[in-house]
Design an enzyme around this catalytic site. Sequence first.
Site, short mmCIF file in Angstrom:
data_model
loop_
_atom_site.label_atom_id
_atom_site.label_comp_id
_atom_site.label_asym_id
_atom_site.label_seq_id
_atom_site.Cartn_x
_atom_site.Cartn_y
_atom_site.Cartn_z
N SER A 22 0.81 -1.21 0.00
CA SER A 22 0.00 0.00 0.00
C SER A 22 0.85 1.27 0.00
O SER A 22 1.48 1.60 -0.99
CB SER A 22 -0.95 -0.03 1.20
OG SER A 22 -1.94 0.95 1.08
N LYS A 33 -0.83 -4.16 -3.29
CA LYS A 33 -2.10 -3.61 -2.82
C LYS A 33 -2.26 -2.20 -3.39
O LYS A 33 -1.61 -1.27 -2.94
CB LYS A 33 -2.18 -3.56 -1.30
CG LYS A 33 -3.48 -2.94 -0.80
CD LYS A 33 -3.50 -2.86 0.72
CE LYS A 33 -4.78 -2.21 1.20
NZ LYS A 33 -4.89 -0.80 0.81
N ASP A 91 9.71 5.37 -10.55
CA ASP A 91 9.23 5.91 -11.83
C ASP A 91 9.91 7.23 -12.19
O ASP A 91 10.11 7.54 -13.36
CB ASP A 91 7.72 6.13 -11.78
CG ASP A 91 6.95 4.82 -11.94
OD1 ASP A 91 7.58 3.79 -12.21
OD2 ASP A 91 5.71 4.85 -11.78
#
Length: 470
Positions: free
Chosen positions: A300, A325, A311
């Site tokens: 999460s 998740k 990224d």
Amino acid sequence: MPLRNLSVVFLAMLISVACYRTASRNRFVGTLAEAMNLVVENYVDEVDDRKLFEGAMEGMIDELDPYSKYTTPDELPKFQESIGQEFPGIGIVVELDEKEKRLKVRSPIPKLPAFMAGLKAGDIILKIDGQDTADKSLEDCTKMIRGEEGTLVKLEIKRASEEKPLTFEVQRAKIPIESVKGDRHDAAGEWIFNLPGHERLGYVRIVSFGERTVDELKTALETFGPGAKKIDGLIIDLRGNAGGLLTAAVGVCDAFLDTGLIVSTRGRNKVELEAHNARSDLAIPKNLPVIVLVDGFSASASEIVAACLQDHDRAMVAGQRSWGKGTVQKVYMLEGNKSALRLTFATYWRPSGKDIHKRRDAKDTDDWGVRPDEGLEVLISKELQEKLYQQRAERDVSAVEGMEPADSKPGKSEPPKAETKKPDSEDSTPVPPIPEPEPEGDTTGKAPVEDPQLQRAIEFFAKLKAKGAA
């Protein structure tokens, strides 16, 4: 009408009121109330109205997904403590002693009331406010020690070095639950944010994402700021971190980025609800190399941080593939704030536009979770993982060498003042089932268990430094 029937009517009314706005779309509300009434009136055995109601709620929510949950009044305080990062107590880690069949102090937490009052690791708690602890459960003893902030709890202690029991009066305080930790404590009880033998590598563990996580992280990063010790790289350890507040994850990412998308959330039919973007207030230099450690229990909010920094090429990710998740829960308070409903209302998407959520029918070959960067994946066995968790837990509660309270004799304590904050958001995420290592007794003299994932991160920085020197 019997009193028990009135209770059923009240519960039926509660359900009806809660669903009033959607009653026209849900024809089953009245049937549910009718069924509950029939069960209470006609079932062969006596039925507890409250248990019946809670069972109905849990059954309904469990049909949705693994992360939506109905939180009962008994469960709510613990949930609020985990998010609020504080609870009323005296600041000790305890366990049940198998030989004595009583509560034992595993470690008093430095600078908190129990430590300042003079309690020590190994102390056996004989009585709590005059009540014998013999054969009482750990949960029962913990409830007896906790209480309203500012009140006193009287503890009768058996200490190996003393012939007679000792008595301590400890004043309860708001005990902070740390979410950001270092590798070990110094003699003053403060976390050291680097690794032994690698003083030029910063090391910060984030064990959960709560209301104070961002402030705690920035305090930790200040040890590497202007005028402080210089480091060549930073390791952010998110292994075993099951998540927490979405806002905390966004704040952590914001400390490392000055521009760009951090994470976006999408609701029903993938309609974008919100996009969280970085601001310009960096906590560390943009050119400082960073590695984020994750494992199969990083979930999460941990995955939001790891995915975002990966990224944006702001950090490399090492360790093992994360949990997967990618859903966000919102907390809706019920019954006048006595219980709560944690309901999945959105999915989150990483800056690259990928959804990391692991579906129930997902395969290992599917694209879910956060994968380590090339050359930084280190797979370890479940047995080794549990040993590393155990070792970490033991080190975290070890007594701090060279640190003693001002007065270690029995007496009264004066607790430190603790700041409190209101929640920044109602967005929260429940935790996946992380194995919690059980204490195995004294670990003194045991050879340390080597951590290959952490070692890979250290080797990466060594190669990076050598490449720069060449």
